[in-house]
Write a protein that holds these residues in place. Sequence first.
Motif, short mmCIF file in Angstrom:
data_model
loop_
_atom_site.label_atom_id
_atom_site.label_comp_id
_atom_site.label_asym_id
_atom_site.label_seq_id
_atom_site.Cartn_x
_atom_site.Cartn_y
_atom_site.Cartn_z
N ASN A 50 0.82 -1.21 0.00
CA ASN A 50 0.00 0.00 0.00
C ASN A 50 0.86 1.27 0.00
OD1 ASN A 50 -2.70 1.23 0.11
ND2 ASN A 50 -2.02 1.94 2.12
N VAL A 51 1.92 1.27 0.77
CA VAL A 51 2.83 2.43 0.80
C VAL A 51 3.40 2.66 -0.60
CG1 VAL A 51 5.09 3.24 1.64
CG2 VAL A 51 3.43 2.26 3.25
N LEU A 52 3.87 1.60 -1.23
CA LEU A 52 4.45 1.73 -2.58
C LEU A 52 3.41 2.15 -3.59
CD1 LEU A 52 6.86 -1.32 -2.51
CD2 LEU A 52 7.48 1.10 -2.39
N ASP A 53 2.20 1.66 -3.43
CA ASP A 53 1.12 2.02 -4.33
C ASP A 53 0.78 3.51 -4.24
OD1 ASP A 53 -0.97 1.43 -6.22
OD2 ASP A 53 -2.40 1.33 -4.56
N LEU B 97 8.25 7.24 -11.53
CA LEU B 97 7.83 6.56 -10.30
C LEU B 97 6.40 6.05 -10.41
CD1 LEU B 97 9.40 8.84 -7.55
CD2 LEU B 97 9.81 6.38 -7.83
N THR B 98 5.54 6.81 -11.04
CA THR B 98 4.15 6.38 -11.22
C THR B 98 4.10 5.07 -12.00
OG1 THR B 98 3.32 8.65 -11.08
CG2 THR B 98 1.90 7.02 -12.18
N ALA B 99 4.80 5.02 -13.11
CA ALA B 99 4.80 3.80 -13.93
C ALA B 99 5.53 2.66 -13.21
CB ALA B 99 5.46 4.08 -15.28
N LEU B 100 6.68 2.95 -12.64
CA LEU B 100 7.48 1.92 -11.99
C LEU B 100 6.74 1.31 -10.80
CD1 LEU B 100 10.28 0.53 -11.90
CD2 LEU B 100 11.01 2.37 -10.36
N HIS B 101 6.13 2.14 -9.98
CA HIS B 101 5.41 1.63 -8.82
C HIS B 101 4.17 0.85 -9.24
CE1 HIS B 101 7.25 3.49 -5.05
NE2 HIS B 101 8.14 3.58 -6.01
N ALA B 102 3.52 1.27 -10.32
CA ALA B 102 2.37 0.50 -10.81
C ALA B 102 2.82 -0.90 -11.22
CB ALA B 102 1.71 1.23 -11.98
N LYS B 103 3.94 -0.99 -11.91
CA LYS B 103 4.46 -2.31 -12.31
C LYS B 103 4.88 -3.13 -11.09
CE LYS B 103 7.05 -3.12 -15.65
NZ LYS B 103 7.45 -3.64 -16.92
N LEU B 104 5.56 -2.49 -10.16
CA LEU B 104 6.04 -3.20 -8.97
C LEU B 104 4.87 -3.71 -8.13
CD1 LEU B 104 8.22 -4.16 -7.03
CD2 LEU B 104 8.29 -1.85 -6.09
N VAL B 105 3.89 -2.87 -7.90
CA VAL B 105 2.74 -3.28 -7.10
C VAL B 105 2.00 -4.42 -7.79
CG1 VAL B 105 0.46 -2.51 -6.28
CG2 VAL B 105 2.51 -1.12 -5.83
N TYR B 106 1.83 -4.31 -9.09
CA TYR B 106 1.17 -5.39 -9.84
C TYR B 106 1.95 -6.70 -9.68
CZ TYR B 106 -1.39 -7.72 -13.56
OH TYR B 106 -2.16 -8.59 -14.26
N ASN C 202 12.98 -6.79 1.01
CA ASN C 202 13.20 -5.72 0.04
C ASN C 202 11.94 -4.86 -0.10
OD1 ASN C 202 15.21 -4.55 -1.76
ND2 ASN C 202 13.85 -5.19 -3.43
N LEU C 203 10.79 -5.50 -0.06
CA LEU C 203 9.53 -4.77 -0.11
C LEU C 203 9.43 -3.82 1.08
CD1 LEU C 203 6.75 -4.56 -1.62
CD2 LEU C 203 5.93 -6.28 0.00
N GLY C 204 9.76 -4.31 2.25
CA GLY C 204 9.74 -3.47 3.44
C GLY C 204 10.74 -2.34 3.38
N LYS C 205 11.93 -2.63 2.88
CA LYS C 205 12.96 -1.59 2.78
C LYS C 205 12.52 -0.46 1.88
CE LYS C 205 17.18 -4.17 3.61
NZ LYS C 205 18.54 -4.44 3.16
#
Length: 178
Positions: free
Chosen positions: A30-33, A117-126, A154-157
């Motif tokens: 959720n934070v990353l999203d 960051l918008t695109a990267l985080h969308a990919k990462l969260v997905y 790594n997700l937490g970091k």
Amino acid sequence: MEDLEKLRYPIGHFNCPAEISEDDINLWINVLDKLPEKLTNLVGEFSEVQLDTPYREGGWTVRQVIHHLADSHHHSYTRFKWALTENRPLIKAYFEKEWSELFDAKTAPIELSLNYLTALHAKLVYLVKGISSEDFKKYYIHPVGNVNVSVAENLGKYAWHSNHHFAHIKNLAVRNNW
């Protein structure tokens, strides 16, 4: 003057739980999203002078912090992919301080990194929403100290990293009544 440690680490240092729960993972996702939108809302109306203001004496400017987030999270995304597709890969570290001194980090429009960051985080969260609990146990090896870092850690970091640098900028804005 505020305590230097509090200015450098406004939310404290990252402490990974010994046992990472599903709730931890969901919170971190959720934070990353939410980071790209939160960050854009915070800095979207900043002036060039504000963007070129260090968050603390001797620290990076707001612009450098934003570009650093994009650079660092780019590396993190690659680390997730390596850990998920290779057997205990040894990653390559990078010199973040030197990267922050490059021309783009000091002068580029922040929209470049905010959009990235918008695109990267969308990919990462997905990605992380679709992996198994076993995948979260996979890891990479960080060359500094040959430390194993799991996908979950790594997700937490990077959730912490998101909040850490957001707090740098938010606290500066509050201190300066922006």
